[in-house]
Each structure stands twice: as structure tokens, then as C-alpha cells.
Design a protein around this motif. Structure first.
Motif, short mmCIF file in Angstrom:
data_model
loop_
_atom_site.label_atom_id
_atom_site.label_comp_id
_atom_site.label_asym_id
_atom_site.label_seq_id
_atom_site.Cartn_x
_atom_site.Cartn_y
_atom_site.Cartn_z
N SER A 249 0.86 -1.18 0.00
CA SER A 249 0.00 0.00 0.00
C SER A 249 0.90 1.23 0.00
O SER A 249 1.35 1.67 1.04
N LYS B 192 -6.97 -1.36 -1.15
CA LYS B 192 -8.10 -0.72 -0.48
C LYS B 192 -8.82 -1.73 0.38
O LYS B 192 -8.87 -2.91 0.06
N ASP C 96 -13.77 1.24 0.81
CA ASP C 96 -13.46 2.52 0.17
C ASP C 96 -12.19 3.14 0.72
O ASP C 96 -11.78 4.21 0.28
N LEU C 97 -11.57 2.51 1.69
CA LEU C 97 -10.41 3.09 2.37
C LEU C 97 -9.11 2.57 1.80
O LEU C 97 -8.98 1.40 1.47
N GLU C 98 -8.14 3.45 1.72
CA GLU C 98 -6.78 3.04 1.39
C GLU C 98 -5.96 3.15 2.66
O GLU C 98 -5.69 4.25 3.14
N TYR D 173 -8.30 1.76 10.58
CA TYR D 173 -8.30 1.32 9.18
C TYR D 173 -8.70 -0.15 9.06
O TYR D 173 -9.29 -0.56 8.08
#
Length: 153
Positions: free
Chosen positions: A3, A16, A19-21, A48
């Protein structure tokens, strides 16, 4: 795969979780959990990874339980800014409110930290709005008055 970290051949691959990175650190924590069942991670990574078990279809919710416990017990003035930023990123209203309250209660300790200057404009406005409400609700005088405890949202 990484990442935001260079892969073996110098390519960068974005990962991801929904919708989160996740940050590179959170991604590393996820890999340590998957391969080693290691739940030793910074609290800001927990935000996260809180929904990773559902997204990746893990057979149990052990990671989610650990993340929730970690967030509830490990928030400190030294990491509250990172947790606020992560809570904002994952739209965790409860954790964001908890972080804002902690910042307001310990503003003279948190504000001088280098991390404070990394807050984006929107979060700075939220901090000042929350701080103003806190000061009004606590009846704190900026000239050194004694706070009266009150319950804030």
C-alpha cells in the motif's frame, strides 16, 4: 503487494479495504495479523482495519474485536491527532468525537505537538468548533478560571 510501498520490481500497487486506502503501516499490520495472528499494532491502524474482517471475509471477527478494544484503551495525547485523522478518514463518528473531546480536554498538551500542524483545514475547523463548545460548556475562563464539569456530545 503493498500500500504505497515499492513492490519487488519498483511498481506501486494501491490496496483498499472497502473505500479506504490504509496507510502503509496499517497494511503491514494487516499482513502481520493474517500471516502471524499478530494483533500488536498502533491504535491508529486499528481504525483502518476495523472493517477488514468483513471486507476480506475472515471466518471470525477477532480482528474487529481487537481493533475496538485497542482504540478504546490506547488513545493518548501523543496519538490522538493520528486517531482523529484516521477516524475522519473512515467516517467513525464515535471515535472522532472521542478524539475531539480528548483534544479539547488536553489542548495545551496536544496543540504544541508536531502532528497538530499536519491537520487539514476541515479538521482544524472541527477542533476549534469543538474546543469553543467545550470552553463554553465547561465555563472555563481563558484568564484562568476553574472548569465546571459538564457533559458534551
Amino acid at each position: 503487494i503493498s500500500s504505497g510501498i515499492n513492490a519487488e520490481y519498483g511498481d506501486t500497487v494501491g490496496i483498499k479495504i472497502g473505500d479506504l486506502e490504509p496507510t502503509p503501516e496499517a497494511f503491514k499490520s494487516l499482513m502481520n495479523y493474517i500471516y502471524y495472528n499478530d494483533t500488536d499494532m498502533p491504535p491508529e491502524d486499528s481504525l483502518y482495519l476495523f472493517t477488514a474482517d468483513k471486507f476480506y471475509g475472515f471466518s471470525n471477527n477477532q480482528l474487529q474485536i481487537y481493533c475496538k478494544k485497542s482504540l478504546e484503551t490506547n488513545i493518548k495525547t501523543s496519538n490522538v491527532i493520528e486517531i482523529l485523522k484516521a477516524a475522519d478518514c473512515v467516517n467513525s463518528k464515535d471515535m472522532k468525537c472521542h478524539a475531539l473531546k480528548m483534544i479539547a480536554e488536553s489542548f495545551t498538551v496536544v496543540q504544541p505537538l508536531p502532528a497538530f500542524s499536519t491537520l487539514n483545514h476541515s479538521l482544524l475547523l472541527e477542533v476549534t468548533d469543538y474546543l469553543a463548545s467545550y470552553l463554553k460548556g465547561s465555563k472555563i475562563s481563558l484568564l484562568g478560571g476553574t472548569p465546571k464539569h459538564s457533559k458534551l456530545p
